[in-house]
Write a protein that holds these residues in place. Structure first.
Motif, PDB file in Angstrom:
ATOM      1  N   GLN A   7      23.047 -17.463 -22.298  1.00 32.74           N
ATOM      2  CA  GLN A   7      21.846 -18.210 -22.648  1.00 32.74           C
ATOM      3  C   GLN A   7      21.591 -19.341 -21.651  1.00 32.74           C
ATOM      4  O   GLN A   7      20.451 -19.608 -21.268  1.00 32.74           O
ATOM      5  CB  GLN A   7      21.981 -18.761 -24.069  1.00 32.74           C
ATOM      6  CG  GLN A   7      21.970 -17.670 -25.129  1.00 32.74           C
ATOM      7  CD  GLN A   7      22.425 -18.159 -26.485  1.00 32.74           C
ATOM      8  OE1 GLN A   7      23.094 -19.182 -26.593  1.00 32.74           O
ATOM      9  NE2 GLN A   7      22.068 -17.431 -27.531  1.00 32.74           N
ATOM     10  N   ASP A  10      20.151 -17.851 -18.543  1.00 32.67           N
ATOM     11  CA  ASP A  10      18.740 -17.512 -18.726  1.00 32.67           C
ATOM     12  C   ASP A  10      17.859 -18.752 -18.622  1.00 32.67           C
ATOM     13  O   ASP A  10      16.780 -18.724 -18.010  1.00 32.67           O
ATOM     14  CB  ASP A  10      18.529 -16.842 -20.085  1.00 32.67           C
ATOM     15  CG  ASP A  10      19.119 -15.437 -20.146  1.00 32.67           C
ATOM     16  OD1 ASP A  10      19.397 -14.870 -19.066  1.00 32.67           O
ATOM     17  OD2 ASP A  10      19.311 -14.921 -21.261  1.00 32.67           O
ATOM     18  N   LEU A  11      18.307 -19.846 -19.227  1.00 28.78           N
ATOM     19  CA  LEU A  11      17.540 -21.091 -19.161  1.00 28.78           C
ATOM     20  C   LEU A  11      17.447 -21.601 -17.728  1.00 28.78           C
ATOM     21  O   LEU A  11      16.395 -22.062 -17.282  1.00 28.78           O
ATOM     22  CB  LEU A  11      18.194 -22.153 -20.050  1.00 28.78           C
ATOM     23  CG  LEU A  11      17.923 -22.064 -21.547  1.00 28.78           C
ATOM     24  CD1 LEU A  11      18.782 -23.076 -22.292  1.00 28.78           C
ATOM     25  CD2 LEU A  11      16.459 -22.317 -21.843  1.00 28.78           C
ATOM     26  N   HIS A  12      18.558 -21.520 -17.020  1.00 31.06           N
ATOM     27  CA  HIS A  12      18.575 -21.980 -15.630  1.00 31.06           C
ATOM     28  C   HIS A  12      17.618 -21.152 -14.783  1.00 31.06           C
ATOM     29  O   HIS A  12      16.869 -21.684 -13.955  1.00 31.06           O
ATOM     30  CB  HIS A  12      20.003 -21.885 -15.082  1.00 31.06           C
ATOM     31  CG  HIS A  12      20.142 -22.389 -13.684  1.00 31.06           C
ATOM     32  ND1 HIS A  12      20.511 -21.580 -12.634  1.00 31.06           N
ATOM     33  CD2 HIS A  12      19.944 -23.629 -13.167  1.00 31.06           C
ATOM     34  CE1 HIS A  12      20.543 -22.297 -11.527  1.00 31.06           C
ATOM     35  NE2 HIS A  12      20.209 -23.545 -11.818  1.00 31.06           N
ATOM     36  N   ARG A  13      17.610 -19.853 -15.009  1.00 28.64           N
ATOM     37  CA  ARG A  13      16.724 -18.972 -14.246  1.00 28.64           C
ATOM     38  C   ARG A  13      15.260 -19.270 -14.568  1.00 28.64           C
ATOM     39  O   ARG A  13      14.408 -19.313 -13.675  1.00 28.64           O
ATOM     40  CB  ARG A  13      17.048 -17.512 -14.567  1.00 28.64           C
ATOM     41  CG  ARG A  13      16.294 -16.511 -13.687  1.00 28.64           C
ATOM     42  CD  ARG A  13      16.607 -15.076 -14.072  1.00 28.64           C
ATOM     43  NE  ARG A  13      18.033 -14.791 -14.017  1.00 28.64           N
ATOM     44  CZ  ARG A  13      18.795 -14.560 -15.071  1.00 28.64           C
ATOM     45  NH1 ARG A  13      18.270 -14.573 -16.286  1.00 28.64           N
ATOM     46  NH2 ARG A  13      20.078 -14.302 -14.940  1.00 28.64           N
ATOM     47  N   SER A  14      14.966 -19.504 -15.850  1.00 27.21           N
ATOM     48  CA  SER A  14      13.578 -19.770 -16.247  1.00 27.21           C
ATOM     49  C   SER A  14      13.073 -21.101 -15.707  1.00 27.21           C
ATOM     50  O   SER A  14      11.870 -21.296 -15.535  1.00 27.21           O
ATOM     51  CB  SER A  14      13.458 -19.761 -17.775  1.00 27.21           C
ATOM     52  OG  SER A  14      14.092 -20.898 -18.335  1.00 27.21           O
ATOM     53  N   ALA A  15      14.014 -22.026 -15.438  1.00 23.75           N
ATOM     54  CA  ALA A  15      13.633 -23.336 -14.896  1.00 23.75           C
ATOM     55  C   ALA A  15      13.501 -23.307 -13.378  1.00 23.75           C
ATOM     56  O   ALA A  15      13.271 -24.340 -12.756  1.00 23.75           O
ATOM     57  CB  ALA A  15      14.655 -24.391 -15.308  1.00 23.75           C
ATOM     58  N   LEU A  55      12.995 -16.973 -25.377  1.00 27.50           N
ATOM     59  CA  LEU A  55      13.848 -17.146 -24.209  1.00 27.50           C
ATOM     60  C   LEU A  55      15.315 -17.188 -24.581  1.00 27.50           C
ATOM     61  O   LEU A  55      16.163 -16.593 -23.934  1.00 27.50           O
ATOM     62  CB  LEU A  55      13.459 -18.433 -23.475  1.00 27.50           C
ATOM     63  CG  LEU A  55      14.247 -18.764 -22.207  1.00 27.50           C
ATOM     64  CD1 LEU A  55      14.022 -17.673 -21.167  1.00 27.50           C
ATOM     65  CD2 LEU A  55      13.812 -20.116 -21.660  1.00 27.50           C
TER      66      LEU A  55
END
Length: 212
Positions: A7, A10-15, A55
């Motif tokens: 998770q 995923d957050l790092h990629r979305s940012a 997300l």
């Protein structure tokens, strides 16, 4: 809520993969998530943000016992620390904070920690706040006691990590490097947080308690 390594990734990629991830206040990382952040050199911060549910779906966790957030906390200062005492007095209006009745002298730090450890072990206190000039000695001494898990409150992120990863019950603050309002924020977050020591971390602490 608890965030896993997947998770967090995923957050790092979305940012945009910019080396930073911002989580809501109160969020916790699994040990693997913390390892992932360290290995990728990703800074984890905390703020009043909402994570879009498509997300990431935080892992459910059982709430910590109410006593963990509402029990008595003991505090002590090792010298003249007016702003720190003002922060404690302000926080005492909404939390149970009691002073350790040992004179403010850095040479008595070990005595204070023995007293605090005894009170926590006997379930007469949830934990403690140590307001000191230099954090190193107090932190090392406190972590020699099996009933105490001390962390240094350099900022809110450090406090959050200490609560999430080791269920810290002792907060060490270097009062010369923090303003009164900063110390008040650290105290509020620390004493109000629920905390529960994960089984894996508890096992590791027991194993290491017997090392040389």
């Amino acid at each position: 809520m608890i965030f896993t390594a997947r998770q967090l990734e995923d957050l790092h990629r979305s940012a945009g993969g910019n080396g930073q991830v911002v989580l809501p206040y109160g969020a916790r990382l699994t040990p693997l998530a913390a390892d992932w952040a360290r290995s990728r050199r990703v800074a984890v911060g905390y703020s009043n943000v909402e994570i879009p549910s498509p997300l990431v779906k935080p892992v459910a966790t059982q709430p910590a016992p109410a006593q963990a957030a509402q029990g008595a906390w003991l505090w002590w200062c090792d010298g003249p620390c007016g702003p720190a005492k003002a922060a404690v007095a302000a926080q005492a209006r909404e939390s149970s904070l009691s002073p350790i009745e040992i004179p403010s002298d850095a040479r008595r730090t070990a005595e204070v920690i023995r007293h605090l450890a005894g009170e926590v072990k006997a379930a007469r206190a949830v934990g403690g706040i140590l307001l000191v000039q230099h954090a190193a000695a107090a932190t090392v001494l406190a972590n020699r006691c099996t009933s105490l898990r001390a962390v240094v409150g350099t900022g809110l992120a450090a406090v959050e990590q200490g609560i999430a990863l080791v269920a810290a019950n002792v907060l060490v603050i270097e009062y010369s490097s923090q303003s009164m309002s900063q110390m008040r924020n650290l105290l509020r977050r620390f004493v109000h947080a629920g905390r529960e020591l994960e089984e894996g971390m508890s096992r590791s602490l027991k194993e290491l308690s017997a090392c040389g």
